[in-house]
Design a protein around this motif. Structure first.
Motif, PDB file in Angstrom:
ATOM      1  N   GLN A  56      -4.210  65.938   0.114  1.00 47.94           N
ATOM      2  CA  GLN A  56      -2.771  66.218   0.125  1.00 47.94           C
ATOM      3  C   GLN A  56      -1.942  65.054  -0.411  1.00 47.94           C
ATOM      4  O   GLN A  56      -0.734  65.182  -0.548  1.00 47.94           O
ATOM      5  CB  GLN A  56      -2.316  66.565   1.547  1.00 47.94           C
ATOM      6  CG  GLN A  56      -2.779  67.930   2.030  1.00 47.94           C
ATOM      7  CD  GLN A  56      -2.276  68.248   3.423  1.00 47.94           C
ATOM      8  OE1 GLN A  56      -2.152  67.366   4.269  1.00 47.94           O
ATOM      9  NE2 GLN A  56      -1.992  69.513   3.678  1.00 47.94           N
ATOM     10  N   GLY A  57      -2.577  63.930  -0.687  1.00 50.32           N
ATOM     11  CA  GLY A  57      -1.860  62.806  -1.270  1.00 50.32           C
ATOM     12  C   GLY A  57      -1.612  61.638  -0.346  1.00 50.32           C
ATOM     13  O   GLY A  57      -0.979  60.652  -0.744  1.00 50.32           O
ATOM     14  N   HIS A  58      -2.107  61.701   0.901  1.00 52.55           N
ATOM     15  CA  HIS A  58      -1.926  60.589   1.832  1.00 52.55           C
ATOM     16  C   HIS A  58      -2.843  59.426   1.448  1.00 52.55           C
ATOM     17  O   HIS A  58      -3.947  59.630   0.940  1.00 52.55           O
ATOM     18  CB  HIS A  58      -2.241  61.026   3.260  1.00 52.55           C
ATOM     19  CG  HIS A  58      -1.327  62.090   3.790  1.00 52.55           C
ATOM     20  ND1 HIS A  58      -0.071  61.834   4.278  1.00 52.55           N
ATOM     21  CD2 HIS A  58      -1.488  63.439   3.887  1.00 52.55           C
ATOM     22  CE1 HIS A  58       0.500  62.958   4.664  1.00 52.55           C
ATOM     23  NE2 HIS A  58      -0.331  63.957   4.435  1.00 52.55           N
ATOM     24  N   SER A  59      -2.387  58.214   1.733  1.00 50.77           N
ATOM     25  CA  SER A  59      -3.235  57.045   1.519  1.00 50.77           C
ATOM     26  C   SER A  59      -4.405  57.079   2.503  1.00 50.77           C
ATOM     27  O   SER A  59      -4.374  57.802   3.507  1.00 50.77           O
ATOM     28  CB  SER A  59      -2.429  55.764   1.733  1.00 50.77           C
ATOM     29  OG  SER A  59      -2.087  55.623   3.108  1.00 50.77           O
ATOM     30  N   ALA A  60      -5.418  56.273   2.236  1.00 54.23           N
ATOM     31  CA  ALA A  60      -6.580  56.228   3.118  1.00 54.23           C
ATOM     32  C   ALA A  60      -6.175  55.836   4.535  1.00 54.23           C
ATOM     33  O   ALA A  60      -6.646  56.429   5.524  1.00 54.23           O
ATOM     34  CB  ALA A  60      -7.621  55.256   2.565  1.00 54.23           C
ATOM     35  N   ALA A  61      -5.290  54.838   4.653  1.00 51.80           N
ATOM     36  CA  ALA A  61      -4.862  54.379   5.971  1.00 51.80           C
ATOM     37  C   ALA A  61      -4.055  55.455   6.700  1.00 51.80           C
ATOM     38  O   ALA A  61      -4.253  55.706   7.896  1.00 51.80           O
ATOM     39  CB  ALA A  61      -4.037  53.093   5.843  1.00 51.80           C
ATOM     40  N   ASP A  69      -0.135  81.874  -6.780  1.00 51.80           N
ATOM     41  CA  ASP A  69      -1.458  82.387  -7.107  1.00 51.80           C
ATOM     42  C   ASP A  69      -2.477  81.435  -6.491  1.00 51.80           C
ATOM     43  O   ASP A  69      -2.624  80.295  -6.937  1.00 51.80           O
ATOM     44  CB  ASP A  69      -1.636  82.443  -8.624  1.00 51.80           C
ATOM     45  CG  ASP A  69      -3.015  82.929  -9.047  1.00 51.80           C
ATOM     46  OD1 ASP A  69      -3.929  82.995  -8.196  1.00 51.80           O
ATOM     47  OD2 ASP A  69      -3.196  83.214 -10.246  1.00 51.80           O
ATOM     48  N   PRO A  70      -3.206  81.854  -5.457  1.00 54.75           N
ATOM     49  CA  PRO A  70      -4.073  80.900  -4.757  1.00 54.75           C
ATOM     50  C   PRO A  70      -5.222  80.373  -5.611  1.00 54.75           C
ATOM     51  O   PRO A  70      -5.701  79.263  -5.379  1.00 54.75           O
ATOM     52  CB  PRO A  70      -4.592  81.709  -3.558  1.00 54.75           C
ATOM     53  CG  PRO A  70      -4.468  83.132  -3.972  1.00 54.75           C
ATOM     54  CD  PRO A  70      -3.257  83.195  -4.854  1.00 54.75           C
ATOM     55  N   ALA A  71      -5.670  81.146  -6.585  1.00 56.51           N
ATOM     56  CA  ALA A  71      -6.767  80.686  -7.439  1.00 56.51           C
ATOM     57  C   ALA A  71      -6.302  79.673  -8.470  1.00 56.51           C
ATOM     58  O   ALA A  71      -7.113  78.899  -8.989  1.00 56.51           O
ATOM     59  CB  ALA A  71      -7.426  81.881  -8.134  1.00 56.51           C
ATOM     60  N   ALA A  72      -4.992  79.646  -8.752  1.00 56.73           N
ATOM     61  CA  ALA A  72      -4.465  78.757  -9.791  1.00 56.73           C
ATOM     62  C   ALA A  72      -3.772  77.528  -9.214  1.00 56.73           C
ATOM     63  O   ALA A  72      -3.819  76.447  -9.809  1.00 56.73           O
ATOM     64  CB  ALA A  72      -3.490  79.519 -10.686  1.00 56.73           C
ATOM     65  N   ARG A  79      -3.279  72.856  -5.258  1.00 55.37           N
ATOM     66  CA  ARG A  79      -2.504  71.881  -4.484  1.00 55.37           C
ATOM     67  C   ARG A  79      -1.508  72.586  -3.557  1.00 55.37           C
ATOM     68  O   ARG A  79      -1.334  72.188  -2.406  1.00 55.37           O
ATOM     69  CB  ARG A  79      -1.785  70.909  -5.416  1.00 55.37           C
ATOM     70  CG  ARG A  79      -0.954  69.861  -4.689  1.00 55.37           C
ATOM     71  CD  ARG A  79      -0.498  68.752  -5.614  1.00 55.37           C
ATOM     72  NE  ARG A  79      -1.611  67.892  -5.993  1.00 55.37           N
ATOM     73  CZ  ARG A  79      -2.057  66.876  -5.242  1.00 55.37           C
ATOM     74  NH1 ARG A  79      -1.484  66.613  -4.085  1.00 55.37           N
ATOM     75  NH2 ARG A  79      -3.043  66.124  -5.649  1.00 55.37           N
ATOM     76  N   GLY A  80      -0.874  73.627  -4.059  1.00 57.13           N
ATOM     77  CA  GLY A  80       0.045  74.377  -3.216  1.00 57.13           C
ATOM     78  C   GLY A  80      -0.637  75.001  -2.018  1.00 57.13           C
ATOM     79  O   GLY A  80      -0.056  75.113  -0.932  1.00 57.13           O
TER      80      GLY A  80
END
Length: 252
Positions: free
Chosen positions: A117-122, A78-81, A84-85
């Protein structure tokens, strides 16, 4: 053959964007009505006049709004819910880059989605730099976004989407406001992408060569089928409407 607008009941294929009797309205005013689609093709056009509901359809698929009736799923989510996916499933390029850009420099803009998406700043900065380099724009990294032309800002938005590596990209009138050389460059870039592209436009020339075209008219499906057939029918109807003096009357 253009497809009948009846409602299918089969399970969606893997990776499909599926709408089942989806509608959307605001304060009782219908904008989209009873849309049923299973979208799996690599190049899909959404064709229609201004006000036909094209951008609202994009917003439903992207999860920016939820249907007021029916369902919308993207790869079974469900794109509205499931925000993150959606970050890996689907990206969006809006008509006006200034409605999309939120950071002052190019590298910050490209890094933002990767951080989401969860990547670090670097790691995000390194990946963003790699995307810029792959497209011959490494020197843009520290540039203020405000110093770029509209076409360049549109390209920044697209590169920010590509950095996130979505499987589907929604394009909302991507050539609006761009001069012809920039349209040619952007077309060449888009044509070479492996992702599924869904292009929303009022111009039938933009969807020439697509695998499938859907024509929206006043919030409903008017036609759905091969690009050449749907675009020709749409062009004929636009020429018929253009021959009328339907805008001659002054509203009372």
């Amino acid at each position: 053959m253009m497809r009948d607008m009846g409602h299918g009941t089969t399970d969606p294929p893997t990776g499909a964007i599926t709408l089942h009797r989806a509608s959307y309205g605001v304060q009782g005013r219908p904008i989209l009505q009873d849309i049923t689609l299973s979208l799996t093709e690599r190049r899909i056009g959404i064709l229609g006049r201004n006000g036909s509901g094209k951008t609202t359809l994009l917003r439903l698929m992207a999860g920016l709004v939820a249907p007021t009736a029916g369902t919308v799923t993207v790869e079974g989510m469900d794109p509205a819910a499931d925000r993150r996916g959606m970050l890996r499933a689907l990206g969006i390029l809006f008509q006006n880059p200034d409605h999309q850009i939120i950071f002052p420099t190019v590298i910050e803009e490209l890094s933002f989605g990767l951080r989401q998406q969860g990547h670090s700043a670097a790691a995000a900065a390194a990946a963003a730099q790699a995307v810029l380099a792959a497209h011959g724009r490494a020197h843009w990294a520290p540039a203020p976004v405000a110093s770029l032309s509209q076409g360049q800002r549109q390209l920044v938005c697209l590169l920010a989407v590509l950095a996130m590596r979505p499987r589907t990209i929604l394009l909302d009138e991507p050539f609006s406001g761009l001069d012809l050389p920039m349209q040619i460059r952007l077309t060449r870039l888009l044509d070479g992408l492996p992702q599924r592209l869904m292009t929303i436009t009022h111009d039938p020339r933009v969807v020439a060569g697509h695998d499938r075209v859907i024509w929206l008219d006043e919030g409903r499906l008017r036609a759905d089928g091969p690009a050449a057939e749907v675009a020709a029918a749409y062009q004929a109807e636009m020429e018929r409407l253009g021959a009328l003096d339907a805008d001659a009357d002054i509203p009372g």
